[in-house]
Motif scaffolding. Structure first.
Motif, mmCIF file in Angstrom:
data_model
loop_
_atom_site.group_PDB
_atom_site.id
_atom_site.type_symbol
_atom_site.label_atom_id
_atom_site.label_comp_id
_atom_site.label_asym_id
_atom_site.label_seq_id
_atom_site.Cartn_x
_atom_site.Cartn_y
_atom_site.Cartn_z
ATOM 1 N N SER A 81 -52.598 -3.452 -9.554
ATOM 2 C CA SER A 81 -53.005 -2.164 -8.987
ATOM 3 C C SER A 81 -51.936 -1.549 -8.092
ATOM 4 N N THR A 82 -51.145 -2.391 -7.433
ATOM 5 C CA THR A 82 -50.102 -1.877 -6.536
ATOM 6 C C THR A 82 -48.777 -1.635 -7.244
ATOM 7 N N GLY A 83 -48.635 -2.211 -8.446
ATOM 8 C CA GLY A 83 -47.360 -2.094 -9.145
ATOM 9 C C GLY A 83 -46.327 -3.082 -8.638
ATOM 10 N N LEU A 84 -46.769 -4.057 -7.848
ATOM 11 C CA LEU A 84 -45.861 -5.064 -7.300
ATOM 12 C C LEU A 84 -46.072 -6.397 -8.004
ATOM 13 N N LYS A 85 -45.080 -7.236 -7.902
ATOM 14 C CA LYS A 85 -45.229 -8.613 -8.369
ATOM 15 C C LYS A 85 -45.970 -9.397 -7.294
ATOM 16 N N LYS A 86 -46.594 -10.505 -7.691
ATOM 17 C CA LYS A 86 -47.340 -11.333 -6.737
ATOM 18 C C LYS A 86 -46.462 -11.747 -5.564
ATOM 19 N N ALA A 87 -45.215 -12.104 -5.831
ATOM 20 C CA ALA A 87 -44.303 -12.531 -4.761
ATOM 21 C C ALA A 87 -44.070 -11.414 -3.752
ATOM 22 N N SER A 88 -43.957 -10.188 -4.239
ATOM 23 C CA SER A 88 -43.769 -9.046 -3.329
ATOM 24 C C SER A 88 -45.005 -8.809 -2.476
ATOM 25 N N LEU A 89 -46.186 -8.996 -3.081
ATOM 26 C CA LEU A 89 -47.424 -8.858 -2.301
ATOM 27 C C LEU A 89 -47.482 -9.922 -1.214
ATOM 28 N N TYR A 90 -47.141 -11.148 -1.562
ATOM 29 C CA TYR A 90 -47.151 -12.229 -0.567
ATOM 30 C C TYR A 90 -46.096 -11.998 0.515
ATOM 31 N N HIS A 91 -44.993 -11.360 0.146
ATOM 32 C CA HIS A 91 -43.978 -11.038 1.151
ATOM 33 C C HIS A 91 -44.544 -10.062 2.184
ATOM 34 N N ARG A 92 -45.287 -9.081 1.713
ATOM 35 C CA ARG A 92 -45.882 -8.087 2.618
ATOM 36 C C ARG A 92 -47.143 -8.600 3.308
ATOM 37 N N PHE A 93 -47.873 -9.467 2.609
ATOM 38 C CA PHE A 93 -49.129 -10.009 3.130
ATOM 39 C C PHE A 93 -49.094 -11.536 3.006
ATOM 40 N N PRO A 94 -48.391 -12.206 3.930
ATOM 41 C CA PRO A 94 -48.209 -13.660 3.820
ATOM 42 C C PRO A 94 -49.516 -14.463 3.824
ATOM 43 N N LYS A 95 -50.569 -13.903 4.394
ATOM 44 C CA LYS A 95 -51.849 -14.623 4.425
ATOM 45 C C LYS A 95 -52.714 -14.311 3.207
ATOM 46 N N GLY A 96 -52.135 -13.608 2.244
ATOM 47 C CA GLY A 96 -52.804 -13.400 0.973
ATOM 48 C C GLY A 96 -53.859 -12.306 0.962
ATOM 49 N N LYS A 97 -54.838 -12.511 0.108
ATOM 50 C CA LYS A 97 -55.867 -11.504 -0.165
ATOM 51 C C LYS A 97 -56.649 -11.132 1.094
ATOM 52 N N HIS A 98 -56.937 -12.091 1.937
ATOM 53 C CA HIS A 98 -57.677 -11.791 3.169
ATOM 54 C C HIS A 98 -56.905 -10.787 4.021
ATOM 55 N N GLU A 99 -55.623 -10.997 4.174
ATOM 56 C CA GLU A 99 -54.802 -10.077 4.966
ATOM 57 C C GLU A 99 -54.765 -8.688 4.322
ATOM 58 N N MET A 100 -54.758 -8.652 2.994
ATOM 59 C CA MET A 100 -54.788 -7.365 2.288
ATOM 60 C C MET A 100 -56.090 -6.624 2.586
ATOM 61 N N ALA A 101 -57.199 -7.337 2.539
ATOM 62 C CA ALA A 101 -58.495 -6.710 2.806
ATOM 63 C C ALA A 101 -58.589 -6.226 4.247
ATOM 64 N N VAL A 102 -58.052 -6.994 5.178
ATOM 65 C CA VAL A 102 -58.038 -6.575 6.583
ATOM 66 C C VAL A 102 -57.196 -5.304 6.724
ATOM 67 N N ALA A 103 -56.063 -5.257 6.037
ATOM 68 C CA ALA A 103 -55.217 -4.062 6.084
ATOM 69 C C ALA A 103 -55.953 -2.854 5.504
ATOM 70 N N VAL A 104 -56.715 -3.077 4.453
ATOM 71 C CA VAL A 104 -57.515 -2.005 3.855
ATOM 72 C C VAL A 104 -58.554 -1.512 4.859
ATOM 73 N N LEU A 105 -59.264 -2.428 5.501
ATOM 74 C CA LEU A 105 -60.269 -2.023 6.493
ATOM 75 C C LEU A 105 -59.626 -1.282 7.661
ATOM 76 N N ASP A 106 -58.461 -1.729 8.096
ATOM 77 C CA ASP A 106 -57.750 -1.031 9.174
ATOM 78 C C ASP A 106 -57.356 0.384 8.739
ATOM 79 N N TYR A 107 -56.883 0.503 7.524
ATOM 80 C CA TYR A 107 -56.489 1.807 6.984
ATOM 81 C C TYR A 107 -57.702 2.750 6.912
ATOM 82 N N ILE A 108 -58.807 2.228 6.393
ATOM 83 C CA ILE A 108 -60.031 3.033 6.295
ATOM 84 C C ILE A 108 -60.504 3.438 7.690
#
Length: 187
Positions: free
Chosen positions: A35-62
């Motif tokens: 969905s982001t157009g990134l490779k898994k490694a790039s996502l982990y680079h931006r969000f080292p704590k994985g999916k949970h950190e991504m969801a927290v970032a989404v909630l913060d953005y919202i």
């Protein structure tokens, strides 16, 4: 340093779409990367704590978006309450794409994920209630009535999104927004 191919806001909005569509548990790392157009490694680079950190970032953005486009408008005493209400309902219509989009609170509160995000979800919902209560007070409702209208507004918005999806009928969401407007205008 190489320039980022995908900007941060683009990543977050893509994550929002993925979580809205698949929920937390249904959003695999492969789906999130796609969905982001990134490779898994790039996502982990931006969000080292994985999916949970991504969801927290989404909630913060919202939360930031809602603060800017909903809450500040509802609480702006410099504008007449009718104008605030109409503008906020328009922003809600945009945010949920006229009822096509699922609420991120719902998407992240299904299954086991509620325990991960319950504090942020409660905070977000309480913030909506406080802001709509403030609007109700501006319309001249007493404390109890303003609180009741605020709670009912949140319930109507959330409920209508579910019913809109279930019936595949966008009129449900639009009619609900019109009902909310009518509820506040009956002073």
């Amino acid at each position: 340093m190489r320039p980022q191919k995908v900007q941060d806001e683009e990543i977050i909005t893509s994550l929002v779409k993925s979580f809205r569509s698949h929920g937390y548990e249904g959003s695999s790392l492969a789906e999130l990367a796609k969905s982001t157009g990134l490779k898994k490694a790039s996502l982990y680079h931006r969000f080292p704590k994985g999916k949970h950190e991504m969801a927290v970032a989404v909630l913060d953005y919202i939360e930031e978006w809602v603060d800017e486009h909903i809450l500040k408008l509802l609480m702006d005493d410099a504008k007449p309450p009718v104008d605030r209400l109409i503008k906020v309902l328009d922003e809600i219509r945009i945010s949920y794409d006229k009822g096509n989009e699922t609420c991120i609170f719902r998407a992240l509160s299904l299954g086991q994920s509620l325990s991960l995000f319950d504090a942020q979800i409660k905070k977000g919902m309480n913030t909506w209630i406080i802001a709509f209560k403030t609007l109700g007070l501006s319309f001249g409702f007493d404390e109890d009535e303003a609180q009741k209208k605020a709670m009912n507004t949140l319930i109507k918005i959330q409920g209508s999104l579910i019913v809109t999806k279930g019936l595949d009928d966008l009129k449900v969401f639009e009619n609900t927004l019109n009902d909310i407007k009518s509820d506040y205008l009956k002073t």
